[in-house]
Write a protein that holds these residues in place. Structure first.
Motif, PDB file in Angstrom:
ATOM      1  N   LYS A 159       0.727  -1.386   0.139  1.00 55.88           N
ATOM      2  CA  LYS A 159       0.015  -0.047  -0.007  1.00 55.88           C
ATOM      3  C   LYS A 159       0.978   1.269   0.062  1.00 55.88           C
ATOM      4  O   LYS A 159       1.888   1.139   0.721  1.00 55.88           O
ATOM      5  CB  LYS A 159      -0.942   0.139   1.259  1.00 55.88           C
ATOM      6  CG  LYS A 159      -1.606  -1.253   1.406  1.00 55.88           C
ATOM      7  CD  LYS A 159      -2.713  -1.684   0.131  1.00 55.88           C
ATOM      8  CE  LYS A 159      -3.651  -2.583   0.433  1.00 55.88           C
ATOM      9  NZ  LYS A 159      -2.735  -4.068   0.406  1.00 55.88           N
ATOM     10  N   TYR A 180      -2.880   1.910  -8.510  1.00 54.40           N
ATOM     11  CA  TYR A 180      -4.080   1.347  -8.696  1.00 54.40           C
ATOM     12  C   TYR A 180      -4.007  -0.049  -7.814  1.00 54.40           C
ATOM     13  O   TYR A 180      -3.055  -0.153  -7.513  1.00 54.40           O
ATOM     14  CB  TYR A 180      -3.998   0.830 -10.469  1.00 54.40           C
ATOM     15  CG  TYR A 180      -4.341   1.939 -11.280  1.00 54.40           C
ATOM     16  CD1 TYR A 180      -5.046   2.808 -11.290  1.00 54.40           C
ATOM     17  CD2 TYR A 180      -2.927   2.311 -11.850  1.00 54.40           C
ATOM     18  CE1 TYR A 180      -5.168   3.804 -12.052  1.00 54.40           C
ATOM     19  CE2 TYR A 180      -2.883   3.349 -12.700  1.00 54.40           C
ATOM     20  CZ  TYR A 180      -4.109   4.333 -12.874  1.00 54.40           C
ATOM     21  OH  TYR A 180      -3.919   5.410 -13.544  1.00 54.40           O
ATOM     22  N   THR A 181      -5.377  -0.527  -7.550  1.00 52.03           N
ATOM     23  CA  THR A 181      -5.236  -1.470  -6.492  1.00 52.03           C
ATOM     24  C   THR A 181      -5.210  -2.778  -7.205  1.00 52.03           C
ATOM     25  O   THR A 181      -4.971  -2.992  -8.011  1.00 52.03           O
ATOM     26  CB  THR A 181      -6.833  -1.325  -5.928  1.00 52.03           C
ATOM     27  OG1 THR A 181      -7.757  -1.614  -6.740  1.00 52.03           O
ATOM     28  CG2 THR A 181      -7.128   0.031  -5.216  1.00 52.03           C
ATOM     29  N   ASP A 182      -5.441  -3.725  -6.308  1.00 52.44           N
ATOM     30  CA  ASP A 182      -5.076  -5.185  -6.679  1.00 52.44           C
ATOM     31  C   ASP A 182      -6.087  -5.688  -7.640  1.00 52.44           C
ATOM     32  O   ASP A 182      -5.954  -6.710  -8.277  1.00 52.44           O
ATOM     33  CB  ASP A 182      -4.877  -6.229  -5.383  1.00 52.44           C
ATOM     34  CG  ASP A 182      -3.765  -5.689  -4.658  1.00 52.44           C
ATOM     35  OD1 ASP A 182      -2.667  -5.410  -5.087  1.00 52.44           O
ATOM     36  OD2 ASP A 182      -3.967  -5.443  -3.399  1.00 52.44           O
ATOM     37  N   GLU A 235     -11.078  -4.296  -1.440  1.00 47.79           N
ATOM     38  CA  GLU A 235     -10.005  -3.585  -1.570  1.00 47.79           C
ATOM     39  C   GLU A 235     -10.094  -2.471  -0.461  1.00 47.79           C
ATOM     40  O   GLU A 235      -9.300  -1.438  -0.327  1.00 47.79           O
ATOM     41  CB  GLU A 235      -9.941  -2.822  -2.808  1.00 47.79           C
ATOM     42  CG  GLU A 235      -9.896  -3.761  -4.134  1.00 47.79           C
ATOM     43  CD  GLU A 235      -8.681  -4.400  -4.360  1.00 47.79           C
ATOM     44  OE1 GLU A 235      -7.997  -5.020  -3.492  1.00 47.79           O
ATOM     45  OE2 GLU A 235      -8.091  -4.061  -5.239  1.00 47.79           O
ATOM     46  N   ASP A 262      -8.714  -2.181   2.385  1.00 45.81           N
ATOM     47  CA  ASP A 262      -7.278  -1.451   3.151  1.00 45.81           C
ATOM     48  C   ASP A 262      -6.736  -0.534   2.085  1.00 45.81           C
ATOM     49  O   ASP A 262      -5.655   0.053   2.537  1.00 45.81           O
ATOM     50  CB  ASP A 262      -6.387  -2.687   3.139  1.00 45.81           C
ATOM     51  CG  ASP A 262      -6.937  -3.744   4.025  1.00 45.81           C
ATOM     52  OD1 ASP A 262      -7.757  -3.174   5.103  1.00 45.81           O
ATOM     53  OD2 ASP A 262      -6.436  -5.021   4.426  1.00 45.81           O
ATOM     54  N   TRP A 263      -7.081  -0.506   0.727  1.00 43.33           N
ATOM     55  CA  TRP A 263      -6.911   0.667  -0.141  1.00 43.33           C
ATOM     56  C   TRP A 263      -7.128   2.029   0.159  1.00 43.33           C
ATOM     57  O   TRP A 263      -6.891   2.986  -0.215  1.00 43.33           O
ATOM     58  CB  TRP A 263      -6.924   0.329  -1.580  1.00 43.33           C
ATOM     59  CG  TRP A 263      -5.834  -0.891  -2.036  1.00 43.33           C
ATOM     60  CD1 TRP A 263      -6.202  -2.259  -1.992  1.00 43.33           C
ATOM     61  CD2 TRP A 263      -4.681  -0.634  -2.684  1.00 43.33           C
ATOM     62  NE1 TRP A 263      -5.165  -2.764  -2.458  1.00 43.33           N
ATOM     63  CE2 TRP A 263      -4.138  -1.980  -2.960  1.00 43.33           C
ATOM     64  CE3 TRP A 263      -3.753   0.603  -3.010  1.00 43.33           C
ATOM     65  CZ2 TRP A 263      -2.975  -2.127  -3.755  1.00 43.33           C
ATOM     66  CZ3 TRP A 263      -2.627   0.411  -3.614  1.00 43.33           C
ATOM     67  CH2 TRP A 263      -2.227  -0.857  -4.091  1.00 43.33           C
ATOM     68  N   LEU A 314     -10.825   6.971  -2.006  1.00 44.77           N
ATOM     69  CA  LEU A 314     -10.146   6.037  -3.191  1.00 44.77           C
ATOM     70  C   LEU A 314     -11.333   6.281  -4.180  1.00 44.77           C
ATOM     71  O   LEU A 314     -12.404   6.397  -4.311  1.00 44.77           O
ATOM     72  CB  LEU A 314     -10.664   4.622  -2.673  1.00 44.77           C
ATOM     73  CG  LEU A 314     -10.636   3.454  -3.579  1.00 44.77           C
ATOM     74  CD1 LEU A 314      -8.971   3.204  -3.751  1.00 44.77           C
ATOM     75  CD2 LEU A 314     -11.230   2.262  -3.009  1.00 44.77           C
ATOM     76  N   SER A 337      -8.349   3.501  -7.549  1.00 48.25           N
ATOM     77  CA  SER A 337      -7.250   4.354  -7.208  1.00 48.25           C
ATOM     78  C   SER A 337      -7.224   5.346  -6.046  1.00 48.25           C
ATOM     79  O   SER A 337      -8.186   6.045  -6.144  1.00 48.25           O
ATOM     80  CB  SER A 337      -6.864   5.298  -8.546  1.00 48.25           C
ATOM     81  OG  SER A 337      -5.662   5.906  -8.372  1.00 48.25           O
ATOM     82  N   PRO A 338      -6.316   4.822  -5.101  1.00 48.04           N
ATOM     83  CA  PRO A 338      -6.243   5.817  -3.872  1.00 48.04           C
ATOM     84  C   PRO A 338      -5.601   7.352  -4.459  1.00 48.04           C
ATOM     85  O   PRO A 338      -4.745   7.262  -4.766  1.00 48.04           O
ATOM     86  CB  PRO A 338      -5.416   5.065  -2.883  1.00 48.04           C
ATOM     87  CG  PRO A 338      -4.532   4.196  -3.856  1.00 48.04           C
ATOM     88  CD  PRO A 338      -5.238   3.964  -5.028  1.00 48.04           C
TER      89      PRO A 338
END
Length: 361
Positions: free
Chosen positions: A16, A28-30, A123, A125-126, A135, A163-164
Motif C-alpha cells: 500500500k 491502482y489497487t489489486d 480493496e 485496505d486501499w 479511493l 485508485s487511492p
C-alpha cells in the motif's frame, strides 16, 4: 444483467502507498471488475479479477470510432472506519444517459453499484484515512468488436478500476485563475457535451495546454455557437454569486449534468440561498464585476468538490472576484459536502451508501 458475481483474488498483493504522498490516478489497487456485452446475449460474465492488462484486437471499434464513456466517484473512510460512497445512483443514471447518446446498451445501475461495493469492500485496505484522501472509482465502457464499418459495436466491455488519491487541496483551498476560451469550442447542443464520453476530454486538451502556457489553471468554456454564454470551467460545472443570487448555466444539451452540481443546488435551496439555472453571458459577468455585484465564483466536480475562482481573463480584461479569495458560500458548500462524504456532517439527504461492514483497522 447477470445475477452472479465471480471473484478471483490476486495471489500477489501490492504494498500500500504512503497516504501522505498520493497524487491523482497514478496508483491502482489489486483488483478490477469486468463485465462483457455481446449482441443477442446482453451483459454477461460479471467478475472481479486481479488488476492487469487487457487484450484487444487492433480493429476494436473503440480505437477507430470512439465509443467510450466513463464515470467518476469516490469511496471515503470515516473516523469510525466505515467506508462510504457518495450518490452512486446519480453516477449510474448519468452513465446510462451517456450510453444512450453513444448508442451503447444500457446497464443495470443497481447491479453495477452492487459490484462496485463488492470491489471496494475487497480493496478496503486501499481506502486511505488521511483528511481529504479517498479511493477514486472509475467505471468505463468501450466498444470491443473488431470491425472497421462505421456503426455501433455489437460487443462492449464495462470495467471498474480503483485508485487511492490524495487531498485535492493539500495546502488549503486556493482560488485559481481562469482563461475564458474564445477560440476553441468544447461542445454544441445536439453534440456529445452532455455525455461523459472520452472524445469530449480529448478535444479540450489543446485549450487547456494553451491556458497553462499563459499562467492559467483552467479554461472557461463559452457556448459553441455564439461564443458568448458561459457553459463549464475546465471539466467542472460552474457557479457565480451575483448580487446575492447564485447563478449556474442551465442544462441545455451541451453541458454535463454534474452530480456535485446537483448536490450544490439542493444544498443552496435547503439553506434558502437563492439559486437560479439560466443562460449567463460573459458580458453580463464582466459588467457585474465592474459594478461590484459579482461576489463569488466556483467550479464543482468530483475531484475537487469545490474549486473557487479568483480571477478570469476575458479578451485581456481581468475580472478579479472577491479579492482573489474563496467566498463564504463556496466555503460552506465545500465544508458541508466533504463533511457528509467523510461522515463528520449528518447526511440528512440520504446521499451516502455504506460499503459492507465497518472496515478493518
Amino acid at each position: 444483467m447477470p445475477t452472479q458475481l465471480k471473484v478471483q483474488q490476486s495471489q500477489q498483493l501490492r504494498a500500500k502507498p504512503d497516504p501522505s504522498k498520493l497524487g491523482f490516478g497514478q496508483i491502482y489497487t489489486d483488483h478490477m471488475f469486468i463485465l462483457d456485452y455481446t449482441e443477442g446475449q446482453g451483459w454477461h460474465d460479471a467478475r472481479i479479477v486481479p488488476y492487469g492488462p487487457i487484450e484487444l484486437d487492433p480493429a476494436a471499434m473503440v480505437f477507430h470510432y470512439g465509443q467510450a464513456v466513463f464515470e467518476g466517484l469516490k469511496a471515503f473512510r470515516t473516523e469510525d472506519n466505515q467506508i462510504l460512497l457518495f450518490r452512486p445512483d446519480q453516477n449510474m443514471e448519468r452513465l446510462n444517459r451517456s450510453n444512450e447518446r453513444l448508442s451503447i446498451p444500457p446497464i443495470d445501475g443497481e447491479f453495477i453499484i452492487h459490484a462496485i461495493k463488492e470491489l471496494v469492500h475487497l480493496e478496503q485496505d486501499w481506502v486511505p484515512d488521511l483528511p481529504g484522501t479517498s479511493l477514486y472509482i472509475r467505471p468505463f465502457i468501450f466498444a470491443t468488436e473488431p470491425c472497421l464499418g462505421v456503426r455501433a459495436s455489437y460487443r462492449y466491455m464495462l470495467m471498474v478500476i480503483l485508485s487511492p488519491v490524495g487531498a485535492y487541496y493539500s495546502e488549503g483551498i486556493k482560488p485559481v485563475k481562469i482563461n475564458v476560451e474564445s477560440n476553441y469550442v468544447r461542445a454544441v447542443r445536439g453534440g456529445t457535451g452532455n455525455a461523459k464520453t472520452a472524445g469530449n476530454y480529448a478535444s479540450s486538451i489543446k485549450a487547456q495546454e494553451e491556458a497553462k502556457e499563459g499562467g492559467y489553471a483552467q479554461v472557461l468554456w463559452l457556448d459553441g455557437v455564439e461564443k458568448k454564454y458561459i457553459e463549464e470551467v475546465g471539466s467542472m460545472n460552474v457557479f457565480f454569486k451575483i448580487n446575492g443570487v447564485v447563478v449556474t448555466p442551465e442544462l441545455n444539451g451541451s453541458i454535463l449534468q454534474g452530480v456535485t452540481r446537483a448536490s450544490v443546488i439542493e444544498l443552496l435551496q435547503t439553506w434558502n440561498i437563492p439559486v437560479v439555472e439560466r443562460k449567463l453571458s460573459i458580458q453580463e459577468l464582466y459588467e457585474a464585476s465592474r459594478n461590484g455585484t459579482l461576489e463569488e465564483a466556483f467550479g464543482t466536480g468530483t475531484a475537487a468538490v469545490i474549486s473557487p475562482v479568483g480571477e478570469l481573463n476575458w479578451e485581456d480584461k481581468k475580472i478579479v472576484i472577491n479579492n482573489g479569495e474563496i467566498g463564504p458560500v463556496a466555503q460552506r458548500v465545500y465544508d458541508t459536502i466533504t463533511g457528509i462524504q467523510n461522515g463528520t456532517v449528518e447526511d440528512s439527504f440520504g446521499w451516502t451508501v455504506q460499503v459492507g461492514a465497518p472496515a478493518k483497522v
